[in-house]
Design an enzyme around this catalytic site. Structure first.
Site, PDB file in Angstrom:
ATOM      1  N   THR A  26      -9.780   1.691   6.414  1.00 53.14           N
ATOM      2  CA  THR A  26      -9.186   0.451   6.928  1.00 53.14           C
ATOM      3  C   THR A  26      -7.734   0.649   7.367  1.00 53.14           C
ATOM      4  O   THR A  26      -7.089  -0.297   7.801  1.00 53.14           O
ATOM      5  CB  THR A  26      -9.222  -0.643   5.846  1.00 53.14           C
ATOM      6  OG1 THR A  26      -8.766  -0.073   4.617  1.00 53.14           O
ATOM      7  CG2 THR A  26     -10.624  -1.195   5.654  1.00 53.14           C
ATOM      8  N   ASP A  36       0.822  -1.211   0.000  1.00 55.10           N
ATOM      9  CA  ASP A  36       0.000   0.000   0.000  1.00 55.10           C
ATOM     10  C   ASP A  36       0.855   1.260   0.000  1.00 55.10           C
ATOM     11  O   ASP A  36       0.493   2.264  -0.615  1.00 55.10           O
ATOM     12  CB  ASP A  36      -0.917   0.004   1.232  1.00 55.10           C
ATOM     13  CG  ASP A  36      -1.967  -1.067   1.118  1.00 55.10           C
ATOM     14  OD1 ASP A  36      -2.464  -1.289   0.005  1.00 55.10           O
ATOM     15  OD2 ASP A  36      -2.286  -1.691   2.144  1.00 55.10           O
ATOM     16  N   GLY A  37       1.989   1.201   0.711  1.00 56.81           N
ATOM     17  CA  GLY A  37       2.876   2.366   0.755  1.00 56.81           C
ATOM     18  C   GLY A  37       3.333   2.747  -0.646  1.00 56.81           C
ATOM     19  O   GLY A  37       3.436   3.934  -0.980  1.00 56.81           O
ATOM     20  N   LYS A  73      -8.835   2.780  11.276  1.00 57.09           N
ATOM     21  CA  LYS A  73      -9.305   1.538  11.907  1.00 57.09           C
ATOM     22  C   LYS A  73      -8.561   1.289  13.221  1.00 57.09           C
ATOM     23  O   LYS A  73      -9.144   0.809  14.190  1.00 57.09           O
ATOM     24  CB  LYS A  73      -9.109   0.371  10.935  1.00 57.09           C
ATOM     25  CG  LYS A  73      -9.731  -0.916  11.406  1.00 57.09           C
ATOM     26  CD  LYS A  73      -9.688  -1.953  10.300  1.00 57.09           C
ATOM     27  CE  LYS A  73     -10.255  -3.272  10.804  1.00 57.09           C
ATOM     28  NZ  LYS A  73      -9.533  -3.809  11.971  1.00 57.09           N
ATOM     29  N   ASP A  92      -5.019  13.999  22.035  1.00 51.30           N
ATOM     30  CA  ASP A  92      -3.781  13.875  21.256  1.00 51.30           C
ATOM     31  C   ASP A  92      -3.943  14.410  19.840  1.00 51.30           C
ATOM     32  O   ASP A  92      -3.026  14.981  19.270  1.00 51.30           O
ATOM     33  CB  ASP A  92      -3.343  12.406  21.180  1.00 51.30           C
ATOM     34  CG  ASP A  92      -2.672  11.944  22.462  1.00 51.30           C
ATOM     35  OD1 ASP A  92      -2.616  12.760  23.408  1.00 51.30           O
ATOM     36  OD2 ASP A  92      -2.207  10.793  22.524  1.00 51.30           O
ATOM     37  N   GLU A 112      -5.765   9.324   4.585  1.00 50.19           N
ATOM     38  CA  GLU A 112      -6.223  10.210   5.665  1.00 50.19           C
ATOM     39  C   GLU A 112      -5.258  11.353   5.885  1.00 50.19           C
ATOM     40  O   GLU A 112      -4.137  11.359   5.385  1.00 50.19           O
ATOM     41  CB  GLU A 112      -6.367   9.435   6.997  1.00 50.19           C
ATOM     42  CG  GLU A 112      -5.100   9.175   7.773  1.00 50.19           C
ATOM     43  CD  GLU A 112      -4.226   8.100   7.186  1.00 50.19           C
ATOM     44  OE1 GLU A 112      -3.138   8.459   6.679  1.00 50.19           O
ATOM     45  OE2 GLU A 112      -4.591   6.932   7.180  1.00 50.19           O
TER      46      GLU A 112
HETATM   47  P1  NAP Z   1       3.141   1.456   6.876  1.00 53.71           P
HETATM   48  O1  NAP Z   1       3.715   1.709   8.223  1.00 53.71           O
HETATM   49  O2  NAP Z   1       3.695   0.358   6.032  1.00 53.71           O
HETATM   50  O3  NAP Z   1       1.568   1.241   7.002  1.00 53.71           O
HETATM   51  C1  NAP Z   1       1.003   0.584   8.070  1.00 53.71           C
HETATM   52  C2  NAP Z   1       0.105  -0.535   7.577  1.00 53.71           C
HETATM   53  O4  NAP Z   1      -1.066   0.031   6.991  1.00 53.71           O
HETATM   54  C3  NAP Z   1       0.740  -1.426   6.512  1.00 53.71           C
HETATM   55  O5  NAP Z   1       0.406  -2.760   6.809  1.00 53.71           O
HETATM   56  C4  NAP Z   1       0.065  -0.953   5.245  1.00 53.71           C
HETATM   57  O6  NAP Z   1       0.041  -1.953   4.225  1.00 53.71           O
HETATM   58  C5  NAP Z   1      -1.317  -0.676   5.764  1.00 53.71           C
HETATM   59  N1  NAP Z   1      -2.185   0.187   4.952  1.00 53.71           N
HETATM   60  C6  NAP Z   1      -1.886   1.317   4.253  1.00 53.71           C
HETATM   61  N2  NAP Z   1      -2.982   1.814   3.667  1.00 53.71           N
HETATM   62  C7  NAP Z   1      -3.999   0.974   3.987  1.00 53.71           C
HETATM   63  C8  NAP Z   1      -5.384   0.946   3.680  1.00 53.71           C
HETATM   64  N3  NAP Z   1      -5.960   1.904   2.948  1.00 53.71           N
HETATM   65  N4  NAP Z   1      -6.138  -0.057   4.204  1.00 53.71           N
HETATM   66  C9  NAP Z   1      -5.598  -1.023   4.970  1.00 53.71           C
HETATM   67  N5  NAP Z   1      -4.294  -1.039   5.305  1.00 53.71           N
HETATM   68  C10 NAP Z   1      -3.512  -0.050   4.814  1.00 53.71           C
HETATM   69  O7  NAP Z   1       3.195   2.863   6.077  1.00 53.71           O
HETATM   70  P2  NAP Z   1       2.840   3.091   4.541  1.00 53.71           P
HETATM   71  O8  NAP Z   1       2.861   1.810   3.791  1.00 53.71           O
HETATM   72  O9  NAP Z   1       3.683   4.234   4.082  1.00 53.71           O
HETATM   73  O10 NAP Z   1       1.332   3.596   4.572  1.00 53.71           O
HETATM   74  C11 NAP Z   1       0.969   4.820   5.138  1.00 53.71           C
HETATM   75  C12 NAP Z   1      -0.335   4.610   5.835  1.00 53.71           C
HETATM   76  O11 NAP Z   1      -0.118   3.737   6.932  1.00 53.71           O
HETATM   77  C13 NAP Z   1      -0.931   5.867   6.437  1.00 53.71           C
HETATM   78  O12 NAP Z   1      -1.746   6.532   5.496  1.00 53.71           O
HETATM   79  C14 NAP Z   1      -1.711   5.306   7.608  1.00 53.71           C
HETATM   80  O13 NAP Z   1      -3.053   5.061   7.265  1.00 53.71           O
HETATM   81  C15 NAP Z   1      -1.098   3.952   7.892  1.00 53.71           C
HETATM   82  N6  NAP Z   1      -0.520   3.952   9.238  1.00 53.71           N
HETATM   83  C16 NAP Z   1      -1.207   3.312  10.204  1.00 53.71           C
HETATM   84  C17 NAP Z   1      -0.736   3.333  11.510  1.00 53.71           C
HETATM   85  C18 NAP Z   1      -1.537   2.636  12.550  1.00 53.71           C
HETATM   86  O14 NAP Z   1      -2.469   1.899  12.210  1.00 53.71           O
HETATM   87  N7  NAP Z   1      -1.230   2.852  13.829  1.00 53.71           N
HETATM   88  C19 NAP Z   1       0.438   3.990  11.851  1.00 53.71           C
HETATM   89  C20 NAP Z   1       1.129   4.630  10.811  1.00 53.71           C
HETATM   90  C21 NAP Z   1       0.630   4.610   9.516  1.00 53.71           C
HETATM   91  P3  NAP Z   1       1.399  -2.365   3.407  1.00 53.71           P
HETATM   92  O15 NAP Z   1       2.127  -3.249   4.330  1.00 53.71           O
HETATM   93  O16 NAP Z   1       0.898  -3.064   2.188  1.00 53.71           O
HETATM   94  O17 NAP Z   1       2.152  -1.078   3.120  1.00 53.71           O
HETATM   95 MN    MN Z   2       3.893  -0.006   3.964  1.00 49.81          MN
END
Ligand code: NAP
Ligand code: MN
Length: 273
Positions: free
Chosen positions: A162, A45-46, A166, A151, A124
């Site tokens: 998601t 996704d990244g 989520k 926060d 987001e």
């Molecule tokens: P990352 O740290 O690899 O992302 C965290 C996880 O979110 C990875 O497993 C990624 O999948 C998954 N993900 C990204 N977009 C998604 C979506 N629309 N639906 C379901 N899962 C999704 O960072 P990144 O790959 O650069 O992605 C950035 C996104 O990560 C941000 O937009 C944010 O939504 C999310 N994120 C989530 C958290 C958290 O949940 N606490 C913290 C930081 C960032 P892949 O492994 O395929 O990349």
């Molecule tokens: Mn990622």
């Protein structure tokens, strides 16, 4: 038809990128980095998010396709062992079929003379304060809704519902619904301070504004872009006029995607069997 391929930096993804380029040339299709009609991301996704931001000014003329090389790959429809099938389907793709999803439009305004900043997000936008309580008023459609302390706050799209949303207790929203979700990050709720305390979803003709009372030490995220910000006065969020288009000769049903991603991962199943 011009095709651009964006991959992450792993050896495996780069190898798949070269294989895909060869297959594309063999089929007589054209590679075009500048003005592609199709953008293929190879990774997770990244990588798809990075491809989206790279071509954010050409969204109207581009259809995206995600190839998944491991990790979650929520936005990706193809696996890395299906390259030939994918190229065949591109060569046979005569009707340019696509599905499109809503995007988030963000405008950040400052207390000083700086010009406001404008972003589009696929997942987001979050605003957080790292050195103390974030304090601000939340407005919906221009009307004061609540005074927030905590926060931070996240505003997400349906396809972003998601992701980070989520993790902070937001609902998963089907991307055919043209809406935005506001979710709280650790709000303070007691006798003195009160917020709604649950995520809320606004309609397509509404918008959200956050007017910050604390003016320093904020961190603003737009998908994977992280910015340290000072002197933010107000952030406005609405559904963007632009949408993201995905090529749809194979586009997995949304609830199957959610089930595969979060409930019965095939990796887990194999391990158990
Ligand atoms: P990352 O740290 O690899 O992302 C965290 C996880 O979110 C990875 O497993 C990624 O999948 C998954 N993900 C990204 N977009 C998604 C979506 N629309 N639906 C379901 N899962 C999704 O960072 P990144 O790959 O650069 O992605 C950035 C996104 O990560 C941000 O937009 C944010 O939504 C999310 N994120 C989530 C958290 C958290 O949940 N606490 C913290 C930081 C960032 P892949 O492994 O395929 O990349
Ligand atoms: Mn990622």
């Amino acid at each position: 038809m011009g095709i651009s391929i964006i991959s992450n930096a792993t050896k495996h993804s780069l190898k798949k990128k070269r294989e895909l380029e060869d297959l594309i040339r063999k089929k007589g299709l054209t590679l075009s980095e500048k003005n592609p009609d199709i953008v293929i991301s190879i990774g997770g996704d990244g990588t798809l998010l990075a491809a989206f931001h790279r071509y954010v000014h050409q969204l109207n003329t581009i259809r995206f396709i995600g190839i998944h090389t491991g990790h979650l790959g929520f936005y990706t429809d193809w696996r890395d062992y299906e390259l030939e099938e994918l190229v065949d389907s591109l060569a046979a793709d005569v009707d340019n079929s696509s599905v499109s999803y809503p995007l988030l439009d963000v405008q950040v305004n400052y207390t000083d003379q700086r010009e406001s900043k404008h972003f589009l997000a696929l997942n987001e936008c979050t605003i957080r304060r790292v050195t103390g309580t974030m304090v601000g008023n939340v407005f919906i459609k221009g009307e004061l809704f609540e005074n927030f302390r905590g926060d931070g706050l996240s505003v997400s799209t349906p396809t972003g519902s998601t992701a980070y949303n989520k993790s902070i207790g937001g609902a998963v929203i089907h991307p055919q619904i043209n809406a935005l979700q506001l979710a709280e990050i650790a709000s303070i709720n007691n006798r003195v301070y009160r917020t709604l305390g649950s995520p809320l979803i606004i309609a397509s003709n509404e918008w959200i504004s956050i007017q910050l009372e604390s003016h320093n030490d904020h961190v603003l995220s737009v998908d994977q872009l992280i910015l340290s910000e000072e002197n933010i006065k107000q952030i406005d969020y609405k559904i963007a006029d632009e949408r993201i288009h995905f090529a749809s000769h194979r586009h997995t049903n949304f609830w199957s995607r959610v089930k595969d991603g979060f409930i019965e991962g095939t990796e887990l199943k194999d391990e158990l069997m």
